[in-house]
Design a protein around this motif. Structure first.
Motif, PDB file in Angstrom:
ATOM      1  N   UNK A  60       2.060 -11.257  -3.167  1.00  0.00           N
ATOM      2  CA  UNK A  60       3.108 -10.357  -3.630  1.00  0.00           C
ATOM      3  C   UNK A  60       3.400  -9.327  -2.537  1.00  0.00           C
ATOM      4  N   UNK A  61       4.541  -8.663  -2.688  1.00  0.00           N
ATOM      5  CA  UNK A  61       4.914  -7.633  -1.721  1.00  0.00           C
ATOM      6  C   UNK A  61       3.848  -6.552  -1.640  1.00  0.00           C
ATOM      7  N   UNK A  62       3.248  -6.221  -2.774  1.00  0.00           N
ATOM      8  CA  UNK A  62       2.213  -5.189  -2.790  1.00  0.00           C
ATOM      9  C   UNK A  62       0.992  -5.597  -1.965  1.00  0.00           C
ATOM     10  N   UNK A  63       0.749  -6.919  -1.817  1.00  0.00           N
ATOM     11  CA  UNK A  63      -0.373  -7.385  -0.997  1.00  0.00           C
ATOM     12  C   UNK A  63      -0.138  -7.072   0.476  1.00  0.00           C
ATOM     13  N   UNK A  67      -2.371  -4.636   3.006  1.00  0.00           N
ATOM     14  CA  UNK A  67      -2.793  -5.043   4.362  1.00  0.00           C
ATOM     15  C   UNK A  67      -2.328  -4.023   5.384  1.00  0.00           C
ATOM     16  N   UNK A  68      -1.071  -3.565   5.243  1.00  0.00           N
ATOM     17  CA  UNK A  68      -0.550  -2.541   6.155  1.00  0.00           C
ATOM     18  C   UNK A  68      -1.432  -1.298   6.116  1.00  0.00           C
ATOM     19  N   UNK A 132       8.570  -1.009   8.048  1.00  0.00           N
ATOM     20  CA  UNK A 132       7.379  -0.887   8.891  1.00  0.00           C
ATOM     21  C   UNK A 132       6.228  -1.740   8.363  1.00  0.00           C
ATOM     22  N   UNK A 133       6.165  -1.930   7.052  1.00  0.00           N
ATOM     23  CA  UNK A 133       5.113  -2.782   6.474  1.00  0.00           C
ATOM     24  C   UNK A 133       5.247  -4.208   6.999  1.00  0.00           C
ATOM     25  N   UNK A 134       6.471  -4.738   6.991  1.00  0.00           N
ATOM     26  CA  UNK A 134       6.691  -6.092   7.501  1.00  0.00           C
ATOM     27  C   UNK A 134       6.429  -6.155   9.006  1.00  0.00           C
ATOM     28  N   UNK A 135       6.893  -5.145   9.751  1.00  0.00           N
ATOM     29  CA  UNK A 135       6.684  -5.144  11.203  1.00  0.00           C
ATOM     30  C   UNK A 135       5.206  -5.166  11.561  1.00  0.00           C
TER      31      UNK A 135
END
Length: 332
Positions: A60-63, A67-68, A132-135
């Motif tokens: 999920x996105x929250x995962x 990690x970030x 920034x989380x995705x980056x």
């Protein structure tokens, strides 16, 4: 896998990667050629993963947010606050799967936030945090696809003129703070006005940060320490205050509420969203009005970019004075 006879010859119907894998059909004139090609495919799957279906990403996105935070956010001064905000955003969007999260989904979220009265500036900040989380996950090798928010434009913000306190207004505020029951609020305010610090930086001051006519700010928003000169009088007040209230290494305890109460009682009108930050704006504004250097101001405020500091440039008495002598009309 199957080889079936059809009108045009012998057809190979094959899914070498299993039910969820790539399915290929190919027809040959003879059964021998069909069998040979089937064996060829079976051999190739041992050599390459091209025929093997990719595992379904169940995260999920929250995962990705977790990690970030684990590998990067935990090191930021406001990392936990950001993580809390990001998880709230995930919840508001219905906890989407990371693999199916899209630009359109976040754009719809933005529209709902605007309809709820949230400012574009706040939404842009949320956009930047999630991007920034995705980056960061891409840098970690934890996300193989593109950043779904990379091409989404932030809202354009109309720049507003920053308000600041005039000298009579500052005197009025200080007189009111002298009446406060909180013993720390007046001196914290003076520190902010004398050094341009953020309220949190001044309120968290330790006695070890005050020495030799300087205050050294650490654990700042930009993560860069900076040293600001102060007068002997202010330094003496800080040292004496520490001796009087004996808060171990801390000079002050919390005084934010006391400042807000005093400011409300003065009836001073501030721009929307300003409270203690008016002190920082007032320092920077008077610094430029009194002929200060914009590069020096950048260092004092701790701005990582000069763009932020340039908001105060128009207050300089020399700002754009060249227009008087360098315009073409003046040369005629």
């Amino acid at each position: 896998m199957a080889i079936n006879q059809v009108k045009t010859g012998w057809q190979v119907d094959i899914q070498p990667g299993g039910r969820s894998g790539k399915r290929v059909k190919k027809t040959f004139r003879t059964k021998a050629k069909a069998i040979a090609w089937e064996r060829f495919v079976q051999a190739k799957i041992q050599e390459s993963s091209d025929w093997t279906p990719q595992k379904k990403d169940t995260r999920y996105l929250k995962d990705l947010v977790e990690t970030w935070y684990q590998y990067h956010g935990i090191e930021l001064n406001d990392g936990f606050r950001r993580k809390t905000l990001l998880l709230t955003m995930c919840s508001s969007m219905g906890h989407p799967k990371a693999e199916t999260f899209s630009t359109e989904q976040f754009a719809q979220y933005r529209i709902k936030r605007i309809d709820a009265g949230i400012t574009p500036n706040t939404i842009n900040r949320e956009h930047a945090y999630l991007r920034a989380v995705f980056n960061e996950n891409i840098r970690l090798g934890n996300w193989k696809k593109d950043n779904p928010l990379a091409q989404l434009r932030a809202f354009k913000i109309q720049e507003q003129e920053l308000s600041y306190l005039t000298l009579p207004q500052i005197q009025q505020l200080l007189r009111r703070l002298e009446l406060s029951k909180n013993p720390h609020v007046l001196l914290i305010t003076k520190v902010c006005l004398a050094t341009g610090s953020r309220w949190g930086e001044a309120e968290a001051l330790r006695i070890s940060q005050v020495k030799k006519g300087l205050i050294q700010y650490v654990n700042t928003k930009s993560s860069k320490a900076r040293s600001i000169p102060i007068s002997k009088g202010l330094e003496s007040q800080l040292l004496e205050h520490h001796k009087t209230y004996k808060l171990e290494n801390r000079i002050f305890s919390s005084a934010y509420s006391a400042f807000r109460e005093a400011l409300e009682e003065t009836n001073l009108k501030l721009s929307e969203g300003q409270l203690t930050h008016i002190l920082r704006h007032s320092f920077a504004s008077h610094f430029m009005i009194n002929g200060g250097n914009i590069i020096a101001l950048q260092k004092i405020l701790g701005h990582s970019s000069l763009v932020m500091t340039m908001r105060y440039a128009h207050l300089s008495p020399e700002h754009l004075q060249e227009t008087l002598t360098l315009n073409p009309l003046s040369k005629l």
